[in-house]
Scaffold this motif. Structure first.
Motif, PDB file in Angstrom:
ATOM      1  N   GLU A 201       4.519  23.608 -47.327  1.00 38.83           N
ATOM      2  CA  GLU A 201       4.137  24.387 -48.270  1.00 38.83           C
ATOM      3  C   GLU A 201       2.525  25.012 -48.269  1.00 38.83           C
ATOM      4  O   GLU A 201       2.290  26.117 -48.302  1.00 38.83           O
ATOM      5  CB  GLU A 201       4.491  23.923 -49.550  1.00 38.83           C
ATOM      6  CG  GLU A 201       6.082  23.456 -49.765  1.00 38.83           C
ATOM      7  CD  GLU A 201       6.239  22.820 -50.912  1.00 38.83           C
ATOM      8  OE1 GLU A 201       5.403  22.566 -51.677  1.00 38.83           O
ATOM      9  OE2 GLU A 201       7.378  22.168 -50.791  1.00 38.83           O
ATOM     10  N   ASN A 202       1.797  23.962 -48.338  1.00 40.86           N
ATOM     11  CA  ASN A 202       0.276  24.229 -48.191  1.00 40.86           C
ATOM     12  C   ASN A 202      -0.374  23.107 -47.480  1.00 40.86           C
ATOM     13  O   ASN A 202       0.103  21.917 -47.350  1.00 40.86           O
ATOM     14  CB  ASN A 202      -0.184  24.620 -49.362  1.00 40.86           C
ATOM     15  CG  ASN A 202      -0.285  23.658 -50.587  1.00 40.86           C
ATOM     16  OD1 ASN A 202      -0.767  22.693 -50.163  1.00 40.86           O
ATOM     17  ND2 ASN A 202       0.562  23.805 -51.476  1.00 40.86           N
ATOM     18  N   ARG A 204      -4.342  21.205 -47.741  1.00 39.94           N
ATOM     19  CA  ARG A 204      -5.406  21.330 -48.179  1.00 39.94           C
ATOM     20  C   ARG A 204      -6.101  19.909 -48.487  1.00 39.94           C
ATOM     21  O   ARG A 204      -5.743  18.857 -48.536  1.00 39.94           O
ATOM     22  CB  ARG A 204      -5.241  21.464 -49.948  1.00 39.94           C
ATOM     23  CG  ARG A 204      -6.463  21.891 -50.946  1.00 39.94           C
ATOM     24  CD  ARG A 204      -6.323  22.089 -52.221  1.00 39.94           C
ATOM     25  NE  ARG A 204      -7.500  22.297 -53.086  1.00 39.94           N
ATOM     26  CZ  ARG A 204      -7.411  22.403 -54.261  1.00 39.94           C
ATOM     27  NH1 ARG A 204      -6.166  22.634 -55.026  1.00 39.94           N
ATOM     28  NH2 ARG A 204      -8.476  22.556 -55.161  1.00 39.94           N
ATOM     29  N   ALA A 207      -4.572  17.214 -46.360  1.00 41.64           N
ATOM     30  CA  ALA A 207      -3.318  16.620 -46.971  1.00 41.64           C
ATOM     31  C   ALA A 207      -2.279  17.897 -46.899  1.00 41.64           C
ATOM     32  O   ALA A 207      -2.539  19.235 -47.062  1.00 41.64           O
ATOM     33  CB  ALA A 207      -3.399  16.128 -48.280  1.00 41.64           C
ATOM     34  N   ILE A 208      -1.044  17.520 -46.489  1.00 43.45           N
ATOM     35  CA  ILE A 208       0.039  18.513 -46.333  1.00 43.45           C
ATOM     36  C   ILE A 208       0.955  18.262 -47.567  1.00 43.45           C
ATOM     37  O   ILE A 208       1.247  17.213 -48.015  1.00 43.45           O
ATOM     38  CB  ILE A 208       1.013  18.355 -45.206  1.00 43.45           C
ATOM     39  CG1 ILE A 208       0.059  18.545 -43.868  1.00 43.45           C
ATOM     40  CG2 ILE A 208       2.285  19.220 -44.905  1.00 43.45           C
ATOM     41  CD1 ILE A 208       0.445  18.068 -42.530  1.00 43.45           C
ATOM     42  N   THR A 209       1.337  19.451 -48.129  1.00 41.37           N
ATOM     43  CA  THR A 209       2.414  19.424 -49.260  1.00 41.37           C
ATOM     44  C   THR A 209       3.666  20.070 -48.880  1.00 41.37           C
ATOM     45  O   THR A 209       3.709  20.851 -48.345  1.00 41.37           O
ATOM     46  CB  THR A 209       1.815  20.287 -50.509  1.00 41.37           C
ATOM     47  OG1 THR A 209       0.626  19.727 -51.109  1.00 41.37           O
ATOM     48  CG2 THR A 209       2.881  20.136 -51.463  1.00 41.37           C
ATOM     49  N   LEU A 210       4.726  19.235 -48.919  1.00 37.41           N
ATOM     50  CA  LEU A 210       6.127  19.661 -48.677  1.00 37.41           C
ATOM     51  C   LEU A 210       7.113  18.916 -49.556  1.00 37.41           C
ATOM     52  O   LEU A 210       6.986  17.721 -49.726  1.00 37.41           O
ATOM     53  CB  LEU A 210       6.113  19.525 -47.072  1.00 37.41           C
ATOM     54  CG  LEU A 210       6.704  18.147 -46.486  1.00 37.41           C
ATOM     55  CD1 LEU A 210       7.075  18.554 -45.084  1.00 37.41           C
ATOM     56  CD2 LEU A 210       5.318  17.380 -46.447  1.00 37.41           C
ATOM     57  N   GLY A 212       7.385  18.718 -52.534  1.00 34.75           N
ATOM     58  CA  GLY A 212       6.744  17.876 -53.861  1.00 34.75           C
ATOM     59  C   GLY A 212       5.947  16.661 -53.494  1.00 34.75           C
ATOM     60  O   GLY A 212       5.387  15.947 -54.030  1.00 34.75           O
ATOM     61  N   ASP A 213       5.680  16.325 -52.179  1.00 34.55           N
ATOM     62  CA  ASP A 213       5.193  15.227 -51.512  1.00 34.55           C
ATOM     63  C   ASP A 213       3.816  15.746 -50.874  1.00 34.55           C
ATOM     64  O   ASP A 213       3.801  16.764 -50.465  1.00 34.55           O
ATOM     65  CB  ASP A 213       5.981  14.093 -50.827  1.00 34.55           C
ATOM     66  CG  ASP A 213       7.239  13.589 -51.243  1.00 34.55           C
ATOM     67  OD1 ASP A 213       7.052  12.616 -52.239  1.00 34.55           O
ATOM     68  OD2 ASP A 213       8.413  14.005 -51.167  1.00 34.55           O
ATOM     69  N   GLU A 214       3.097  14.527 -50.517  1.00 32.73           N
ATOM     70  CA  GLU A 214       1.743  14.912 -50.276  1.00 32.73           C
ATOM     71  C   GLU A 214       1.525  13.988 -49.058  1.00 32.73           C
ATOM     72  O   GLU A 214       1.511  12.683 -49.178  1.00 32.73           O
ATOM     73  CB  GLU A 214       0.443  14.673 -51.214  1.00 32.73           C
ATOM     74  CG  GLU A 214      -0.872  15.385 -50.611  1.00 32.73           C
ATOM     75  CD  GLU A 214      -1.743  15.476 -51.645  1.00 32.73           C
ATOM     76  OE1 GLU A 214      -2.493  14.487 -51.978  1.00 32.73           O
ATOM     77  OE2 GLU A 214      -2.186  16.385 -52.297  1.00 32.73           O
TER      78      GLU A 214
END
Length: 231
Positions: A201-202, A204, A207-210, A212-214
């Motif tokens: 999803e993004n 930053r 760290a990867i967000t997908l 709802g998890d980082e």
């Protein structure tokens, strides 16, 4: 991931290559050899993507060795003698490393091999992998690749997180799972995490967000991840 072996009659040179391979995430160093006959016997039974091959060896030169191997593989020649370079490139070597070489120079050669391998694979029809068959809890699970949210490594086990289903915990290594997954769709971003590119999803602060998890991005996987994610 490139399956690799190294052949050199000097043990210190093999130690350097072993150390450098350990710092490059896409190199999987299977074995090292100081004798060409043992290396030939290994290659007769195993498929390898890339050879790190010394040229000036006593029993058989690296040039003659490469001409005699039973199956095609990429080669990076390593030697202390610059005069062999022309002959090495005549054999379509990926690169030619003049000893003593730095890690940066080694990494440059390894990247050339990876780029060439990916170019060849893009030229070939892709095999579509839709399902994985995973053994866990005395059963075999049929898992749709499209349902995988991410995979977490836990020592000798993997935890496969799925969309709308409970995670599956299987006794597998990250390496064996990476080999099963379609490489064009999944990427290893950390020593403990594999993620599907399409679910990101993004990104930053490393760290990867997908879903709802980082997920953290490991420093040794960072360059390859951002190269693929931004392409």
């Amino acid at each position: 991931m490139l399956k690799t072996i190294a052949i050199d009659d000097e043990p210190p040179a093999l130690r350097v290559i072993t150390h450098f391979c350990g710092q490059v995430p896409f190199l999987d160093l299977q074995k090292t050899f100081s004798r060409t006959d043992e290396a030939l016997a290994y290659l007769a039974q195993n498929e390898i993507d890339l050879l790190f091959l010394d040229i000036n060896m006593p029993a058989m030169s690296g040039i003659d060795f490469y001409k005699s191997i039973p199956k095609a593989a990429m080669v990076i020649f390593t030697t202390a003698y610059a005069e062999y370079a022309v002959e090495g490139f005549n054999l379509s070597a990926v690169d030619y490393l003049l000893k003593p070489f730095t890690f940066e120079r080694f990494q440059q050669g390894a990247q050339k091999a990876l780029d060439y391998s990916q170019f060849i694979k893009k030229s070939e029809p892709e095999t579509v992998v839709e399902y994985l068959y995973i053994k866990a809890d005395y059963s075999t699970y049929k898992i749709a690749v499209s349902d995988i949210v991410f995979i977490e490594g836990l020592d000798d086990y993997l935890k496969i997180y799925l969309e709308n289903a409970k995670p599956i915990v299987a006794r597998m290594t990250m390496k064996s799972m990476t080999e099963k997954l379609p490489s064009q769709d999944f990427i290893r971003v950390h020593r403990s995490f594999i993620v599907p590119l399409r679910r990101i999803e993004n990104v930053r602060n490393k760290a990867i967000t997908l879903g709802g998890d980082e997920i953290p991005i490991g420093s040794s996987y960072e360059a390859e991840f951002f190269k693929r994610f931004s392409s």
